[in-house]
Structure formats: C-alpha cells, structure tokens
Write a protein that holds these residues in place. Sequence first.
Motif, PDB file in Angstrom:
ATOM      1  N   GLY A 198       8.682 -14.137 -12.495  1.00 11.39           N
ATOM      2  CA  GLY A 198       9.356 -14.177 -11.096  1.00 11.39           C
ATOM      3  C   GLY A 198       9.187 -13.255 -10.000  1.00 11.39           C
ATOM      4  O   GLY A 198       9.662 -13.267  -8.835  1.00 11.39           O
ATOM      5  N   VAL A 199       8.112 -12.448 -10.381  1.00 11.32           N
ATOM      6  CA  VAL A 199       7.732 -11.176  -9.304  1.00 11.32           C
ATOM      7  C   VAL A 199       6.303 -11.973  -8.426  1.00 11.32           C
ATOM      8  O   VAL A 199       5.504 -12.202  -9.228  1.00 11.32           O
ATOM      9  CB  VAL A 199       7.378  -9.994  -9.926  1.00 11.32           C
ATOM     10  N   LYS A 200       6.528 -11.577  -7.102  1.00 10.76           N
ATOM     11  CA  LYS A 200       5.402 -12.055  -6.333  1.00 10.76           C
ATOM     12  C   LYS A 200       4.479 -11.040  -5.816  1.00 10.76           C
ATOM     13  O   LYS A 200       5.230  -9.857  -5.445  1.00 10.76           O
ATOM     14  CB  LYS A 200       5.771 -12.977  -5.511  1.00 10.76           C
ATOM     15  N   VAL A 201       3.226 -10.974  -5.739  1.00 12.22           N
ATOM     16  CA  VAL A 201       2.411  -9.746  -5.579  1.00 12.22           C
ATOM     17  C   VAL A 201       1.567 -10.230  -4.350  1.00 12.22           C
ATOM     18  O   VAL A 201       1.014 -11.233  -4.288  1.00 12.22           O
ATOM     19  CB  VAL A 201       1.585  -9.319  -6.524  1.00 12.22           C
ATOM     20  N   ALA A 202       1.580  -9.513  -3.123  1.00 11.53           N
ATOM     21  CA  ALA A 202       0.809  -9.854  -2.036  1.00 11.53           C
ATOM     22  C   ALA A 202      -0.130  -8.430  -1.595  1.00 11.53           C
ATOM     23  O   ALA A 202       0.358  -7.672  -1.842  1.00 11.53           O
ATOM     24  CB  ALA A 202       1.692 -10.110  -0.826  1.00 11.53           C
ATOM     25  N   MET A 203      -1.115  -8.894  -0.906  1.00  9.56           N
ATOM     26  CA  MET A 203      -2.146  -7.919  -0.516  1.00  9.56           C
ATOM     27  C   MET A 203      -2.400  -7.951   0.951  1.00  9.56           C
ATOM     28  O   MET A 203      -2.274  -9.103   1.645  1.00  9.56           O
ATOM     29  CB  MET A 203      -3.496  -8.231  -1.060  1.00  9.56           C
ATOM     30  N   ILE A 204      -2.157  -6.804   1.767  1.00  7.69           N
ATOM     31  CA  ILE A 204      -2.323  -6.700   3.083  1.00  7.69           C
ATOM     32  C   ILE A 204      -3.753  -6.132   3.294  1.00  7.69           C
ATOM     33  O   ILE A 204      -4.065  -5.200   2.802  1.00  7.69           O
ATOM     34  CB  ILE A 204      -1.349  -5.751   3.660  1.00  7.69           C
ATOM     35  N   GLU A 205      -4.853  -7.033   4.168  1.00  8.71           N
ATOM     36  CA  GLU A 205      -6.134  -6.598   4.266  1.00  8.71           C
ATOM     37  C   GLU A 205      -6.465  -6.617   5.741  1.00  8.71           C
ATOM     38  O   GLU A 205      -6.697  -7.274   6.495  1.00  8.71           O
ATOM     39  CB  GLU A 205      -7.011  -7.657   3.681  1.00  8.71           C
ATOM     40  N   PRO A 206      -5.857  -5.218   6.450  1.00  9.79           N
ATOM     41  CA  PRO A 206      -6.067  -4.921   7.866  1.00  9.79           C
ATOM     42  C   PRO A 206      -7.583  -4.585   8.197  1.00  9.79           C
ATOM     43  O   PRO A 206      -8.343  -4.360   7.384  1.00  9.79           O
ATOM     44  CB  PRO A 206      -5.187  -3.583   8.102  1.00  9.79           C
TER      45      PRO A 206
END
Length: 317
Positions: A198-206
Amino acid sequence: MWLHLAVLVGLFYLLRWYRERQVVSHLRDKFVFITGCDSGFGNLLARQLDLRGLRVLAGCLTEQGAEQLRSQTSDRLQTVILDVTKPESVAAAAEWVKERVGDRGLWGLVNNAGICTPMAPNQWLTKQDFVKILEVNLLGVIDVTLNVLPLVRKARGRVVNVSSVMGRLALFGGGYCMSKYGVEAFSDSLRRELCYFGVKVAMIEPGYFLTNMTQDEVFNGNVQASWDHASPEIQELYGDNFLADFMKATDFLKAPWAGNLSLVTDCMEHALTACHPRSRYSAGWDAKLLYLPMSYLPSFLVDLMMYWCSPLPAKAL
C-alpha cells in the motif's frame, strides 16, 4: 476515425484530471519527513506543507539552516540535524522520527537532499569527485529510505524521490547524471516492491532551476577548481577557450521559470497529498519540451545535437 481518437484522448485527460484532484483525508494528522531543508526545494516544500497543515519533520544539514526554517514556520514543524552521508546521523534521525510519529507511522518521506558539483568533463575529475556526489544523491537516498521505510509502511504512505531530467539524459560529465540514473532505478524497483504493502513511490524530475547549488559563482567556482586540479596534459587538450565557454553553459538554461521553485514543490505536494499520485512528475518547460523528448530520440541524433551545441576542445579532431 480521427474524431474518435480525439474523443478518447480527451476522455483520458478528463478522467486523469478528475482522479488527480482527489485529496487524501486528515492531512493535519500526517507526518512528512523531508531531507535537505536548509535551502532550495526542501526549504520551500517544508514551508509549503506547514501552511497546508501537515506535521513537517525537516532534516537540515546545519543548525543555522534549521533555526532559520523554524523562524519562518509554525510550531508544528520540527527540525533535526541530518547528514545523509553519515550512517550514524541517518540512524539517529530515523530514531528521532520514530519517536515523533509513534504508532501512526510516517505518511511521507521526501528524499530531497542533493548536490550537483563538481560538474565538469569526466577527464578533469578524480574518482573522489564522483564518490562525493554519489554519497549524497544516491547512497544517501538509499540509506535514509531503508532506515525509515518501516515507518512509511506502517502508515501505508508515500516515498518521494527527487531525481532529474538528467536521470533520463546524461548531457555532461561528473557524478550528477549517474547519481540521478541510480535514483531512477532505485525508485522504479522500490515502487514495484512496495505496491503490495500500500506504499506509493513517486519521482520528481525537474529541469533547470536556479537554486543555491546552481548559482553562477558556485558552478563556475567548482568548474575552475576541477580545471586547476586537471593535469597539464588535459589542460592543453581542452584549452582556456573551452574553459571559458563551459562556464557560460548555464546562460542558455536560464528560462523565465528557473527561479520559480514552486513548480517543483507543487509536484512534491501533489505526490504527498493526492489520492492518486503520478509515478513521475516533470517540472519546467525545458524538461517537458526539450529534455524528455530528447531522451526518446536515437542516440546518434542526441550526440549530433550535443556536438553542435557544445564547446570544442582545442585539440579536437
């Protein structure tokens, strides 16, 4: 046929817009731990989430940075001194976070701490120059994540890793691009592994943004230092004109939005507060319209574009 396709595309974006507007409930009861809050993205995000009512746990490298942040925020925000390159510092910070979140667990972890220099042609650098960046940008991310992951898992929360478009497209030498490639790989594997819990992982790509790390004096000072430590043979190969042109490399990157750091922190906030966050967020029009499309082009086309846009060494064939 084209009308049907347009309708389907329109419905897809309408559905995505609707899903992404749904917000997680009880945000004021949720804890978020952010690394690298002395300045830049981390500092702005800490203040932004504090205004939103979340309970921010801010990791700062220096006491000065921590004190300044506390003076700009509410009493809900708490700070801890954290050096992500030191295992004992990471372990102590993780224990500090555990004491504060208790049985509720940690809703959000934002791995924001990072550096971008030394950034120079690979031949100017030493192994230690690469190690310096990898220890912060990649190994630091891994160490912090593994230490607090049980708390995130307990809350069925979020992990947000700050990568870069340079994690998709390596346009210059040094450890920065390879560290961000590593963050991309770590995040992808972590996302697939943690979805079962139930854990979500996101990436930020500036794209390119103007922070304390990318100021001209910082960038040029590190380039000059790398040049000074290069061997006489390497200096002769590249020449003084190459050095001068390389130091001007960031001039064409300075887009109107480069100083608007909220374009990045808004992505981070959405990843933490939306019911249906994205796996990847690109921030900045240079990321969306230039670097990401370039990353899908054949290598020979990208090489050709870089050949014509980059300064040439004095001894180039």
